[in-house]
Design a protein around this motif. Structure first.
Motif: not given
Length: 403
Positions: A137-144, A186-196
């Motif tokens: 999530t932080q990686g998405l916010e920081r543009g990583e 990621v695919e096994a976590s709740n992060a998969v939605g925001p990342l996709t």
């Protein structure tokens, strides 16, 4: 403190000592199970944080153990081990584990090499500490995160018809992280939605930018099984296409064969909605699963992507050529476009073309490229008219690949 216990499930006594020594050098507390009873006992009483699972010669025992892991909701990180020749089966087991909620962390291949194993196990141990939903999530916010795009070539004409968007992660402390190191988590976590959602929005925005610059390409985006049940994701994709004035027919959503058949009734409903809106759907990694033809016929796919484990160096494997030929015949009977992944040599390209594949993708054509480099690459791509797989086309592809 997070446990560093590694349970080694090993059916090869010759490899056991090497694995245990590499694991100890990587900072693990280890235990080795060589039978199903030992495996179940260690899981229940020892609570390992990591499992290195040998799929075995037939894969049946490995499959049973993997099934037990997901049925008991085991929180351990799972690393699969097998022969190079078993890549297809390993990919299948990895997809099944991920689809059933396990955190699959990749594969190691025999024959094992101590230094490589130490490096893999050290990275696995470290990932337990830093690879979390918060980090993503932080990686998405920081543009990583960023996207690269791999071209697909029409086997007959040599035209570049589309690109596949592939996610990359440049971590501020760990550098460039391989997708194999974070995507299973990621695919096994709740992060998969925001990342996709981020991938879809970024890729569609790039498609819009290319269109304004006169670059007409179709675009493929990868989905996981969990994305299928996210109705908001479909609405977001359709809204983004409309806002960008991009025809939905230029978009392909790729879903693995295993993910598509885990809940076929639900999959039919979710996929049919997307297909009715004009989006193309592709079965990814086809040939590594055990889906029935009846199930596939019910799902509204428009493309089949033959897995790279079958395509790469296929000229050296009679069985691989037979499977590719069968898949091509299946695609034709179902009216599907057939794509060969993992085309790395001119022999691969020639083989899949002779067998009737429509499109090729792989390092022979190009590795995945950043958006700006892709435009330069496209400008230099030699489109050669004439007979399918002409020697001129092959030479042009070879020159481009080695440029």
């Amino acid at each position: 403190m997070i446990s560093n216990r590694l349970l080694i499930v090993d059916f090869d006594p010759n490899a056991g000592a090497l694995i245990a020594a590499a694991a100890t050098a990587s900072g693990y507390e280890t235990a080795t199970a060589t039978a199903a009873g030992q495996f179940l006992q260690y899981l229940q009483l020892w609570n390992p944080a990591f499992v290195l699972l040998d799929v075995g010669a037939s894969g049946e025992t490995g499959m049973a153990m993997l099934r037990h892991l997901w049925e008991t909701r085991c929180p351990a990180l799972v690393l699969l081990m097998g022969r190079v020749a078993d890549q297809g089966r390993l990919h299948l087991l990895q997809h099944m584990g991920t689809g059933n909620g396990l955190t699959m962390t990749g594969m190691v291949f025999k024959p094992l090499h101590r230094n490589e194993l130490v490096q893999t196990l050290t990275g696995l141990r470290d990932s337990r500490h830093w690879l979390t939903e918060t980090a993503v999530t932080q990686g998405l916010e920081r543009g990583e995160f960023f996207l690269e795009y791999q071209p697909l070539v029409n086997v007959r004409s040599g035209h570049i018809s589309s690109v596949e968007s592939l996610i990359r992660w440049r971590h501020p402390h760990r550098g460039l992280i391989s997708p194999d190191a974070f995507i299973p988590f990621v695919e096994a976590s709740n992060a998969v939605g925001p990342l996709t959602r981020w991938v879809a929005m970024t890729a569609i925005a790039q498609l819009e930018a290319w269109t304004r610059q006169g670059v007409e390409l179709d675009l493929a985006i990868n989905l996981s099984a969990r994305n299928l049940w996210d109705s908001d994701l479909a609405d977001m994709i359709l809204t983004a296409c409309e806002a960008a004035d991009i025809s939905t027919s230029r978009l392909t959503l790729e879903l693995t064969e295993t993910a598509a058949i885990e809940r076929p009734e639900d999959a039919i409903a979710a996929l049919s909605r997307l297909r009715l809106c004009g989006i193309k759907l592709a079965i990814d990694d086809f040939g590594t699963g055990y889906s029935s033809l009846a199930q596939l016929r019910q799902l509204p796919f428009s493309q089949i992507k033959i897995d790279r484990s079958l395509v790469t160096n296929c000229q050296q494997s009679h069985s691989a050529l037979q499977i590719i030929s069968t898949v091509v015949d299946l695609a034709r009977s179902l009216g599907l476009h057939c794509i060969a992944e993992g085309v790395e040599t001119k022999s691969d390209f020639d083989a899949v073309g002779n067998l009737g594949c429509d499109t090729a993708q792989g390092y022979l054509i190009s590795r995945a490229l950043p958006a700006d480099r892709l435009q330069t690459w496209l400008a230099d791509w030699p489109v050669v008219p004439g007979p399918r797989r002409s020697i001129e086309l092959l030479r042009s592809i070879a020159r481009s690949a080695h440029a």
